[in-house]
Scaffold this motif. Structure first.
Motif, PDB file in Angstrom:
ATOM      1  N   SER A  32       1.714  -4.416   6.243  1.00 53.58           N
ATOM      2  CA  SER A  32       2.428  -4.366   4.965  1.00 53.58           C
ATOM      3  C   SER A  32       3.922  -4.452   5.219  1.00 53.58           C
ATOM      4  CB  SER A  32       2.102  -3.059   4.251  1.00 53.58           C
ATOM      5  OG  SER A  32       2.544  -1.973   5.040  1.00 53.58           O
ATOM      6  N   LYS A  33       4.646  -4.702   4.170  1.00 53.38           N
ATOM      7  CA  LYS A  33       6.101  -4.784   4.274  1.00 53.38           C
ATOM      8  C   LYS A  33       6.673  -3.450   4.747  1.00 53.38           C
ATOM      9  CE  LYS A  33       8.694  -5.113   0.538  1.00 53.38           C
ATOM     10  NZ  LYS A  33       8.984  -5.709  -0.758  1.00 53.38           N
ATOM     11  N   GLU A  48      -5.040  -1.538   9.198  1.00 52.32           N
ATOM     12  CA  GLU A  48      -4.860  -1.578   7.750  1.00 52.32           C
ATOM     13  C   GLU A  48      -6.139  -1.197   7.004  1.00 52.32           C
ATOM     14  OE1 GLU A  48      -2.222  -2.496   5.306  1.00 52.32           O
ATOM     15  OE2 GLU A  48      -1.394  -1.417   7.009  1.00 52.32           O
ATOM     16  N   SER A  84       7.976 -10.794   5.428  1.00 51.36           N
ATOM     17  CA  SER A  84       6.934 -10.476   4.445  1.00 51.36           C
ATOM     18  C   SER A  84       7.199 -11.212   3.134  1.00 51.36           C
ATOM     19  CB  SER A  84       6.833  -8.966   4.235  1.00 51.36           C
ATOM     20  OG  SER A  84       7.953  -8.518   3.552  1.00 51.36           O
TER      21      SER A  84
END
Lengths: 295, 172
Positions: free
Chosen positions: B52-53, B166, B90
């Motif tokens: 994720s960012k 994740e 991202s």
């Protein structure tokens, strides 16, 4: 969403300001790194040390294989130099003794600038981005390493201690282009010529020895050593050989291009030198660099 | 176990960069070319692409700070650049689709950007004096080649690792 965008823009601007402030803060002459930095460096040093040993033993094996291939040729060359060496050694011993005797006759105290105590250390890391050329060694203040000490390998001078933590220290190499990196040096010849090592020509991989008076005749291939007049380094550390001499911009000084005696790429063991004769107070109160007193 | 896999990998990459620079700085490739290992950048790029960012920026900041303190002793450059590049990566992945080939291309591209920006900053603070053509020749191209090799080798395991992390985090 213009508001959303603005928030990010402000965050970006603030972080750019912080970036500039931080760079300014770390470029300033610092006597000592702050304790969180020291702690982080020591911790990283511990890991580097732990990983360095197995990795270097593997690569060492391959290097040994490589070395074996060249052994025959090298041996031949070395044998031819051996006779020369013996002669030189006896000569040096003789001269040393004579020097001591003469000093005794003159009642001169021991004040040789080349006297220094040594600390042996192993290189455990290197700055990966290679702009500010630095290596990390496994000895720190606990072992007696202090700021600005000279560091050499068996071949010659490689740099100075830039910062020392409890268990590790960082060494700035001569090849790093730091304007604050200055070393007082002598070109040996019939008549010694003094100058200051200032900067590094990255293209030709040569050190710049500046501020040699214009009337000194500098021969190519003459040896360059530290003068010890900078106040921090001991005298007589080998720096390299003169390759080329040029008049500078205004014709008042000469600049010599010096080929370093050491290879700045393949360094595994170093010796840190602490000069026995302390630097004069004046030199110390300055900015903590090898000054330019060599003229 | 899976909680520690990212920090441990980050640590390994971090230490390996300096060991690589120390052991292979001249022996293997000849001394006039500078090959800079950018494993941390690759790691952050894959975090930003497949994770994720937030993850990318967080690791970028921490690793950047460590990098500055431990290696360069000039605070700020990497602390600033790693998170910003993670953010940009991202963002750009929102436009591009996340297959492995594109991930490889994007990470090489951002390694190049990092290299150029670091060069410019070093010129700004007088730690670099070489001109642009020479920089491209002696630093940028060798570095890109070396890191392309790293990325090709590491891309598959890195992707798996990040994706696994994740999904486990999401299910937990």
């Amino acid at each position: 969403m213009p508001q959303f965008f603005n928030k990010r823009l402000i965050l970006l601007l603030v972080s750019i300001i912080v970036l500039v402030a931080l760079i300014g803060f770390s470029l300033r002459e610092r006597e000592e790194l702050s304790w969180p930095e020291q702690f982080l460096k020591d911790t990283a040093g511990w890991f580097q040390n732990a990983f360095h040993k197995p990795v270097s033993s593997v690569t060492g094996f391959f290097e040994n294989l490589n070395d074996l291939q060249h052994t025959y040729d090298e041996n031949k060359k070395l044998k031819s130099r051996l006779d020369e060496y013996v002669k030189l050694k006896t000569e040096v011993q003789d001269l040393k003794k004579e020097n001591d005797d003469l000093r005794n006759i003159l009642n001169k105290e021991k004040d040789d600038l080349s006297e220094a105590s040594r600390i042996q250390a192993t290189v455990i890391g290197r700055n990966p981005d290679r702009w500010n050329e630095m290596i990390t060694i496994n000895k720190g203040t606990l072992h007696g390493v202090e700021l600005d000490m000279a560091v050499e390998t068996s071949e010659g001078l490689i740099g100075k201690v830039k910062s020392s933590n409890k268990f590790t220290s960082s060494i700035q190499l001569l090849s790093s282009i730091d304007p604050k990196n200055r070393i007082s040096a002598v070109i040996q010849g019939n008549e010694d010529a003094y100058g200051v090592i200032e900067g590094y020509d990255e293209k030709r991989q040569l050190l710049l020895l500046k501020r040699i008076p214009f009337d000194k005749k500098v021969k190519k291939n003459s040896n360059v050593i530290t003068s010890g007049y900078g106040g921090v380094f001991p005298r007589r550390l080998v720096i390299g050989k003169v390759v080329d001499v040029k008049l500078d911009q205004y014709g008042l000084n000469q600049t010599a291009y010096v080929k370093p005696a050491t290879d700045f790429y393949d360094i595994s063991n170093v010796v840190i030198l602490k000069r026995d004769i302390p630097a004069p107070e004046e030199g110390k109160s300055g900015t903590g660099q090898e000054g330019d007193g060599g003229q | 176990m899976s909680r520690f896999i990212l920090p441990v990998t980050a640590l390994l990459f971090f230490i390996f960069e300096s060991i690589f620079a120390n052991l292979f700085s001249g022996v293997m490739f000849g001394s006039d070319r500078v090959y800079v290992p950018r494993l941390i950048m690759i790691f952050i790029a894959f975090l930003a692409i497949y994770g994720s960012k937030r993850l990318g920026i967080l690791y970028g900041f921490i690793l950047g700070l460590c990098y500055d303190v431990v290696y360069t002793e000039i605070l700020g450059i990497y602390t600033f650049l790693f998170p910003v590049l993670a953010y940009l990566i991202s963002k750009s992945m929102k436009v591009l689709q996340a297959n492995l080939l594109i991930a490889i291309f994007v990470s090489v591209f951002f390694v190049g950007i990092l290299e150029v920006v670091v060069y410019q900053l070093n010129v700004l603070i007088n730690f670099a004096k070489i001109g642009y053509p020479e920089f491209a020749n002696t630093r940028l191209l060798p570095t890109l080649l070396l890191n392309l090799a790293f990325i090709v080798i590491l891309s598959f395991p890195l992707r798996r690792m990040v994706e696994k992390y994740e999904t486990e985090r999401d299910s937990a």
